[in-house]
Every structure is written in structure tokens, then in C-alpha cells.
Write a protein that holds these residues in place. Structure first.
Motif, mmCIF file in Angstrom:
data_model
loop_
_atom_site.group_PDB
_atom_site.id
_atom_site.type_symbol
_atom_site.label_atom_id
_atom_site.label_comp_id
_atom_site.label_asym_id
_atom_site.label_seq_id
_atom_site.Cartn_x
_atom_site.Cartn_y
_atom_site.Cartn_z
ATOM 1 N N LEU A 125 0.800 -1.233 0.000
ATOM 2 C CA LEU A 125 0.000 0.000 0.000
ATOM 3 C C LEU A 125 0.823 1.269 0.000
ATOM 4 C CD1 LEU A 125 -2.880 -1.043 2.378
ATOM 5 C CD2 LEU A 125 -2.931 -0.811 -0.104
ATOM 6 N N ASP A 126 1.995 1.232 0.650
ATOM 7 C CA ASP A 126 2.781 2.471 0.670
ATOM 8 C C ASP A 126 3.175 2.875 -0.749
ATOM 9 O OD1 ASP A 126 4.383 0.245 0.569
ATOM 10 O OD2 ASP A 126 6.070 1.194 1.597
ATOM 11 N N VAL A 127 3.297 1.891 -1.638
ATOM 12 C CA VAL A 127 3.653 2.185 -3.027
ATOM 13 C C VAL A 127 2.404 2.399 -3.884
ATOM 14 C CG1 VAL A 127 4.757 1.228 -5.093
ATOM 15 C CG2 VAL A 127 5.768 0.829 -2.845
ATOM 16 N N LEU A 128 1.385 1.548 -3.669
ATOM 17 C CA LEU A 128 0.267 1.505 -4.617
ATOM 18 C C LEU A 128 -0.881 2.453 -4.296
ATOM 19 C CD1 LEU A 128 -0.172 -2.265 -5.565
ATOM 20 C CD2 LEU A 128 1.035 -0.448 -6.768
ATOM 21 N N ALA A 129 -0.908 3.004 -3.072
ATOM 22 C CA ALA A 129 -2.080 3.811 -2.730
ATOM 23 C C ALA A 129 -1.705 5.096 -1.998
ATOM 24 C CB ALA A 129 -3.034 2.991 -1.853
ATOM 25 N N ASP A 130 -2.334 6.208 -2.416
ATOM 26 C CA ASP A 130 -2.218 7.446 -1.645
ATOM 27 C C ASP A 130 -3.251 7.407 -0.525
ATOM 28 O OD1 ASP A 130 -0.630 8.420 -3.815
ATOM 29 O OD2 ASP A 130 -2.498 8.932 -4.862
ATOM 30 N N ARG A 131 -4.370 6.743 -0.814
ATOM 31 C CA ARG A 131 -5.510 6.771 0.097
ATOM 32 C C ARG A 131 -6.117 5.379 0.161
ATOM 33 N NH1 ARG A 131 -11.092 8.927 -0.555
ATOM 34 N NH2 ARG A 131 -10.709 9.179 -2.759
ATOM 35 N N CYS A 132 -6.541 4.985 1.351
ATOM 36 C CA CYS A 132 -7.184 3.678 1.519
ATOM 37 C C CYS A 132 -8.622 3.873 1.961
ATOM 38 C CB CYS A 132 -6.483 2.848 2.594
ATOM 39 S SG CYS A 132 -4.839 2.362 2.134
ATOM 40 N N VAL A 133 -9.481 3.011 1.433
ATOM 41 C CA VAL A 133 -10.897 3.008 1.802
ATOM 42 C C VAL A 133 -11.168 1.634 2.396
ATOM 43 C CG1 VAL A 133 -13.234 3.089 0.875
ATOM 44 C CG2 VAL A 133 -11.448 4.578 -0.076
ATOM 45 N N VAL A 134 -11.679 1.606 3.630
ATOM 46 C CA VAL A 134 -11.793 0.340 4.349
ATOM 47 C C VAL A 134 -13.258 -0.062 4.481
ATOM 48 C CG1 VAL A 134 -11.209 -0.878 6.479
ATOM 49 C CG2 VAL A 134 -9.735 0.978 5.670
ATOM 50 N N PHE A 135 -13.549 -1.303 4.050
ATOM 51 C CA PHE A 135 -14.911 -1.846 4.148
ATOM 52 C C PHE A 135 -15.035 -2.728 5.379
ATOM 53 C CE2 PHE A 135 -17.145 -0.956 0.213
ATOM 54 C CZ PHE A 135 -16.120 -0.428 -0.542
ATOM 55 N N SER A 136 -16.204 -2.654 5.996
ATOM 56 C CA SER A 136 -16.510 -3.595 7.069
ATOM 57 C C SER A 136 -17.133 -4.844 6.442
ATOM 58 C CB SER A 136 -17.505 -2.977 8.035
ATOM 59 O OG SER A 136 -18.706 -2.682 7.342
ATOM 60 N N ALA B 126 -13.824 3.418 7.223
ATOM 61 C CA ALA B 126 -12.711 4.357 7.402
ATOM 62 C C ALA B 126 -12.133 4.695 6.043
ATOM 63 C CB ALA B 126 -11.626 3.730 8.273
ATOM 64 N N GLU B 127 -11.585 5.883 5.923
ATOM 65 C CA GLU B 127 -10.759 6.189 4.760
ATOM 66 C C GLU B 127 -9.757 7.257 5.143
ATOM 67 O OE1 GLU B 127 -12.420 8.440 1.310
ATOM 68 O OE2 GLU B 127 -14.299 7.950 2.322
ATOM 69 N N GLY B 128 -8.611 7.212 4.508
ATOM 70 C CA GLY B 128 -7.593 8.194 4.821
ATOM 71 C C GLY B 128 -6.275 7.821 4.173
ATOM 72 N N PRO B 129 -5.247 8.633 4.431
ATOM 73 C CA PRO B 129 -3.933 8.336 3.857
ATOM 74 C C PRO B 129 -3.484 6.934 4.260
ATOM 75 C CG PRO B 129 -3.943 10.497 4.911
ATOM 76 C CD PRO B 129 -5.244 9.856 5.243
ATOM 77 N N SER B 130 -2.814 6.229 3.342
ATOM 78 C CA SER B 130 -2.434 4.828 3.579
ATOM 79 C C SER B 130 -1.682 4.675 4.892
ATOM 80 C CB SER B 130 -1.566 4.322 2.429
ATOM 81 O OG SER B 130 -2.269 4.462 1.238
ATOM 82 N N ALA B 131 -0.745 5.582 5.176
ATOM 83 C CA ALA B 131 0.073 5.431 6.388
ATOM 84 C C ALA B 131 -0.803 5.458 7.633
ATOM 85 C CB ALA B 131 1.121 6.540 6.442
ATOM 86 N N ASP B 132 -1.823 6.323 7.650
ATOM 87 C CA ASP B 132 -2.704 6.431 8.824
ATOM 88 C C ASP B 132 -3.530 5.164 8.994
ATOM 89 O OD1 ASP B 132 -1.662 8.912 8.817
ATOM 90 O OD2 ASP B 132 -3.538 9.995 8.469
#
Ligand SMILES: Nc1ncnc2c1ncn2[C@@H]1O[C@H](COP(=O)(O)OP(=O)(O)OP(=O)(O)O)[C@@H](O)[C@H]1O
Ligand SMILES: [Mg+2]
Length: 262
Positions: A211-222, A229-235
Motif C-alpha cells: 500500500l505504501d507504493v500503490l495507494a495514496d488513500r485507503c478506503v476500508v470496508f466492514s 474508514a478512509e484516509g492516507p495509507s500510512a494512517d
């Protein structure tokens, strides 16, 4: 965001059930800006592939709205040939299972299929196909039957059949799954390079290490098909409680023992 401030792709309160019975997306809202790399994360069955299918206009929301490039994407709109061509040329989808994506007698035909369907001249198509074969380093496979290729080779052909259309948005479902480490790395490099070249990327993955390479932002599904949740990959990656709660990392339950080393 586009210069007019609008996102490139936007879902507003989208819900979807397969066969009117099996819930896959529940009240999902998401905006993707031009040039972003967005990763969809979530446990098996949480709705990631379904969301990609909505973004590619393969399934349509039961509730809510999907807009791409400022226009609503509906079953009825995609029946309009001009709208369909425009949308299909701007969004490309690399399926998880390449067998579901390659069907032509030869690799060359497979890659030529989309551009010929768009009504491009045969000479233009031939040049584009040659460029794409070279870009994906599969010129030597051009006359082979796609179904006879290995999984990794098929994946390259599937990617070629999408890139030959030069879409603005690329959707990848589990891009690095089932690839050997060298091919997985090659594909990650390619995705980054395409993004640097201006492509917007939305991908579904279980591979948190990428993810640190492939995504600026992550969107998390339950597991109940909502975005939690969604936010910068590192967070997102730093929030272990969140990752455990949505079954993305295994938390050891009380009393459970680790596996014995062998
Ligand atoms: N063709 C189908 N018919 C009926 N239900 C389906 C179909 N495809 C998916 N589903 C259901 O929709 C829900 C979401 O599935 P989806 O494939 O989008 O999940 P996913 O997050 O991509 O999972 P995975 O990580 O296993 O790929 C699941 O409960 C699944 O059983
Ligand atoms: Mg999936």
C-alpha cells in the motif's frame, strides 16, 4: 479534483444486492479525484470487487447514484452507443481472474479487440497493438492462444487489452495476487508508472505491504459492506485496532496459541 472541482468518479449512497438477496454494498459514498491512487481494503466478501464492478458499469446501484466524468452512469445511459464508447474508452478494468477476461484465438487478436470495436482503422490498431505488446514485454507471445498461457502471462495479456485503449481510469482487482514476486514487483512498478503518467488508479487488495507504493488513500470496508474508514495509507495502516476489527489482520483471540515452529 478536476479544474471545476468535481471528482472524476463519485458514488453517492450506493447500495447493491446480488439477485435482490445477497448484500454486497450498503450506502457507500466515495469520490475519486483525477490522478489519485485509491486502495479498497476489506475482508473476503466485504464488497471490494462489487464496488469495482459498479465503477466499471458492469453492475448498477439498487439505490444511490454513480457519476463518472460528471455524468450519471446507468444501464440506460450505457445502452446509448456514444455514451457507452466514451465511458468504455475512459475506464478500464483488470479482473482478478484473467481467464474471465481473455477469450480471443490469439494474444494479438485479444489486444486488438477493444480498439477495433471502437471503430479505429486497422492500421492504427496494428500500430497500437505492437506498442502495447512491446510495453508489456509480450511481443513473443503475440501469436499464442491466450488460454494456453500461464497465469502471469495471461495477466499481462489482460492488462495489455485494457492499456491499449489508453483509459484515464484503471481499476485493478487484487493485481498482485497469484503472481510470482518478480512479476508482482513488475506490475507494481507499472501501476506506479501509469499513475505518474496521469492515470487514476482504483484497486482492491489484501496485500497491505504494497500500500505504501500503490495507494495514496485507503478506503476500508466492514464485513457488513459499509465504508468504515478512509484516509492516507500510512494512517490506515497504523490503526491496528481498525485493521483487526475489519478482519484485515488476524488478532489472536484470548487463549489461542500461536502455531508451533517446525
Ligand atoms: N455473483 C454473485 N452472486 C451472488 N452473490 C455474490 C456474487 N458475487 C458476490 N456476491 C456476494 O456479494 C458480497 C460481496 O462480494 P465481493 O466479491 O464484492 O467481495 P470482495 O470484497 O471482493 O471479497 P474477496 O476479498 O473475497 O474478493 C459477498 O457476500 C458475496 O457473497
Ligand atoms: Mg474480490
Amino acid at each position: 479534483m478536476r479544474s471545476d472541482g468535481e471528482p472524476l468518479l463519485a458514488l453517492h449512497g450506493v447500495s447493491y444486492r446480488y439477485l435482490d438477496r445477497f448484500p454486497a454494498l450498503d450506502d457507500v459514498s466515495l469520490a475519486v479525484a483525477p490522478g489519485e491512487k485509491v486502495a479498497l481494503l476489506g475482508a473476503n466478501g466485504s464488497g471490494k470487487s462489487t464496488l469495482l464492478k459498479v465503477l466499471d458499469g458492469l453492475v448498477f446501484p439498487d439505490e444511490g447514484v454513480y457519476e463518472a466524468f460528471g455524468a450519471k452512469v446507468t444501464d440506460a445511459h450505457l445502452e446509448d452507443e456514444q455514451f457507452n464508447r466514451g465511458f468504455r474508452s475512459r475506464v478500464g478494468f483488470v479482473f482478478q481472474n484473467s481467464d474471465a477476461q481473455v477469450f480471443s484465438p490469439t494474444v494479438r487478436d485479444e489486444i486488438a479487440f477493444g480498439p477495433l470495436n471502437m471503430g479505429l482503422h486497422r492500421g492504427v490498431v496494428e500500430a497500437r497493438v505492437a506498442d502495447t505488446l512491446a510495453m508489456l514485454d509480450i511481443t513473443d507471445l503475440a501469436d499464442r492462444a491466450p488460454y494456453q498461457l500461464s497465469g502471469g502471462q495471461k495477466k499481462r495479456v489482460a492488462i495489455a487489452s485494457v492499456l491499449v485503449m489508453n483509459p484515464e481510469v484503471l481499476l485493478f482487482d487484487e493485481p498482485t495476487a497469484a503472481l510470482d514476486p518478480r512479476t508482482a514487483q513488475w506490475l507494481m512498478d507499472l501501476i506506479v508508472e501509469l499513475n505518474r503518467g496521469g492515470k487514476t488508479i482504483v484497486l482492491a487488495t489484501h496485500d497491505l505491504d504494497t500500500l505504501d507504493v500503490l495507494a495514496d488513500r485507503c478506503v476500508v470496508f466492514s464485513e457488513d459492506h459499509r465504508i468504515v474508514a478512509e484516509g492516507p495509507s500510512a494512517d490506515v495502516l497504523a490503526d491496528r485496532e481498525l485493521l483487526e476489527s475489519v478482519n484485515l489482520i488476524a488478532g489472536r483471540r484470548a487463549g489461542e496459541r500461536p502455531c508451533r515452529a517446525i
